[in-house]
Enzyme design. Structure first.
Site, PDB file in Angstrom:
ATOM      1  N   HIS A 228      14.567  32.601  84.860  1.00 50.84           N
ATOM      2  CA  HIS A 228      15.472  33.388  85.706  1.00 50.84           C
ATOM      3  C   HIS A 228      14.665  34.471  86.412  1.00 50.84           C
ATOM      4  O   HIS A 228      13.526  34.745  86.050  1.00 50.84           O
ATOM      5  CB  HIS A 228      16.561  34.057  84.847  1.00 50.84           C
ATOM      6  CG  HIS A 228      16.014  35.082  83.907  1.00 50.84           C
ATOM      7  ND1 HIS A 228      15.392  34.767  82.718  1.00 50.84           N
ATOM      8  CD2 HIS A 228      15.955  36.439  83.979  1.00 50.84           C
ATOM      9  CE1 HIS A 228      14.994  35.862  82.103  1.00 50.84           C
ATOM     10  NE2 HIS A 228      15.311  36.901  82.860  1.00 50.84           N
ATOM     11  N   ASP A 230      15.266  38.642  87.542  1.00 47.60           N
ATOM     12  CA  ASP A 230      16.169  39.738  87.184  1.00 47.60           C
ATOM     13  C   ASP A 230      16.870  40.244  88.441  1.00 47.60           C
ATOM     14  O   ASP A 230      16.308  40.206  89.538  1.00 47.60           O
ATOM     15  CB  ASP A 230      15.376  40.885  86.535  1.00 47.60           C
ATOM     16  CG  ASP A 230      14.826  40.489  85.161  1.00 47.60           C
ATOM     17  OD1 ASP A 230      15.316  39.499  84.577  1.00 47.60           O
ATOM     18  OD2 ASP A 230      13.911  41.179  84.674  1.00 47.60           O
ATOM     19  N   HIS A 285      10.716  34.166  85.349  1.00 48.42           N
ATOM     20  CA  HIS A 285      10.147  34.291  84.004  1.00 48.42           C
ATOM     21  C   HIS A 285      11.070  33.690  82.961  1.00 48.42           C
ATOM     22  O   HIS A 285      12.252  33.427  83.229  1.00 48.42           O
ATOM     23  CB  HIS A 285       9.821  35.758  83.701  1.00 48.42           C
ATOM     24  CG  HIS A 285      10.973  36.715  83.857  1.00 48.42           C
ATOM     25  ND1 HIS A 285      11.446  37.130  85.084  1.00 48.42           N
ATOM     26  CD2 HIS A 285      11.764  37.324  82.946  1.00 48.42           C
ATOM     27  CE1 HIS A 285      12.459  37.950  84.918  1.00 48.42           C
ATOM     28  NE2 HIS A 285      12.683  38.084  83.611  1.00 48.42           N
ATOM     29  N   ARG A 295      11.238  37.584  67.191  1.00 47.41           N
ATOM     30  CA  ARG A 295      10.653  38.373  68.272  1.00 47.41           C
ATOM     31  C   ARG A 295      11.741  39.274  68.854  1.00 47.41           C
ATOM     32  O   ARG A 295      12.850  38.804  69.136  1.00 47.41           O
ATOM     33  CB  ARG A 295      10.092  37.450  69.357  1.00 47.41           C
ATOM     34  CG  ARG A 295       9.586  38.178  70.583  1.00 47.41           C
ATOM     35  CD  ARG A 295       8.809  37.221  71.504  1.00 47.41           C
ATOM     36  NE  ARG A 295       8.320  37.947  72.660  1.00 47.41           N
ATOM     37  CZ  ARG A 295       8.983  38.054  73.818  1.00 47.41           C
ATOM     38  NH1 ARG A 295      10.155  37.444  73.986  1.00 47.41           N
ATOM     39  NH2 ARG A 295       8.473  38.741  74.821  1.00 47.41           N
TER      40      ARG A 295
END
Ligand code: AKG
Ligand code: FE2
Length: 359
Positions: A228, A230, A285, A295
């Site tokens: 996607h 941002d 990304h 994570r």
């Protein structure tokens, strides 16, 4: 069109919690989370020598370095950014505590289908056939009301103190970065109408997104957060010490943004791509998962006041650089993105002028 950021999803409600599994207790990757085509888009780290630039903000050449990184990559890492490591560790700890709550407890603070804040799958989830190995918690404004549904007062106060301090310090850094990025294009405070007389960007909005990717039994078949861009002007991401973030390097493929102690990742969002008249790419990304540890990442999405029209800055427009986009507010853009996802930018693109065939 929505006037508040928090109303941006009213026209596109999506239930992003309903089918959420407790990923921490799953021993085998369920079919719902098995992404068949991941092998077609592998990471090419071992094949290329280039890597995402790391920029020291105290470097006298920072302006040029940041400008080059934004134009060619749309993403860079910053060190010497002024945010204390202790604050980065504190927000990571606070996030871990939040995601460690029992699943039935988290249900008390899920994100409403048409709302912004709370636990849930990413807003982009409805656009993918498979589910992501992911859990998020979004905060717009104060998280107090939400977290008071989860914890006794003492814990809420601690959580809110950390997120408020994080928000305050990130806002200052985001401000500084925005002027540096725009400065590299020759843009000053007077060129941005909504900046205010001192360029203090008083009305700028931000949202905080805590991301958790539990350890996964089959990480090579799972997706943490699908590809996607941002919707922000810029995003500042703290990714702790666990690798997972990948960005697209045009012409080469996916490459890892390696975690560096104390560094922050800065990426261009769709609105800065528009504001810069496409001089800066809005970088694609995604986040991958691993099989040994959870994570945590913390994204700070920085944007303009919700209802201010954002358009290519006039100084960047001339006869050889016509405006690539029409103006759009952040609220309107979020609503468009919620409905059309990766087609949203093309929907605010100016039509390409017809060429005169008689010439
Ligand atoms: O977790 C990451 O590394 C990426 C997070 C991200 O892209 C986002 O929150 O928009
Ligand atoms: Fe992102």
């Amino acid at each position: 069109m929505p006037s508040e950021l928090s109303d941006a999803f009213k026209s596109m409600p999506a239930n992003l919690y309903k089918k959420q599994l407790d990923l921490n207790s799953i021993q085998e990757l369920p079919d719902s989370h098995a992404w068949a085509s991941l092998g077609e888009h592998p990471c090419v780290d071992s094949l290329i020598a280039e890597s995402v630039p790391v920029i020291d903000l105290s470097d006298p050449n920072a302006l040029t370095l940041v400008g080059d990184a934004c134009k060619s990559w749309g993403v860079f890492q910053v060190i010497n950014h002024g945010i204390p490591i202790s604050l980065l560790e504190a927000i990571e700890d606070a996030s871990r505590n939040l995601f460690a709550l029992p699943a039935e407890q988290k249900l008390k603070a899920t994100r409403p289908p048409d709302g912004f804040s709370g636990f849930g799958q990413p807003r982009i989830a409805p656009f993918f056939a498979k589910q992501m190995w992911y859990e998020g918690f979004t905060v717009l404004g104060s998280p107090l009301e939400l977290v008071s549904k989860l914890w006794p007062e003492e814990y809420c106060t601690k959580f809110c103190e950390v997120t408020e301090e994080y928000d305050k310090q990130m806002k200052q850094l985001a401000n500084k970065l925005l002027w540096l990025l725009l400065g590299s294009l020759g843009i000053n405070k007077e060129d941005v109408e909504w900046a205010g007389p001192e360029g203090q960007l008083e009305g700028a909005h931000a949202a905080l997104q805590l991301n958790s990717y539990p350890a996964c039994p089959q990480p090579d078949k799972a997706m943490g957060l699908a590809e996607h861009t941002d919707s922000s002007l810029l995003t500042i991401l703290y990714q702790g010490s666990t690798s997972g973030l990948q960005v697209v390097l045009e012409g080469s493929g996916w490459i890892t943004v390696p975690p560096l102690p104390g560094a922050l990742v800065v990426n261009i969002g769709d609105l800065l791509h528009i504001l810069s008249n496409a001089a800066f790419p809005s970088v694609l990304h995604r986040a991958m998962v691993n099989n040994s540890k959870q994570r945590i990442s913390v994204a700070y999405f920085y944007g303009p006041p919700a209802t201010i029209p954002v358009a290519p800055i006039p100084k960047l427009v001339d006869s050889s650089h016509p405006p690539v986009y029409r103006s759009v507010t952040w609220s309107e853009f979020l609503a468009t993105k919620a409905k059309h996802f990766n087609k949203a930018l093309s929907l605010v693109r100016m039509p390409v002028p017809e060429t005169d065939s008689s010439e």
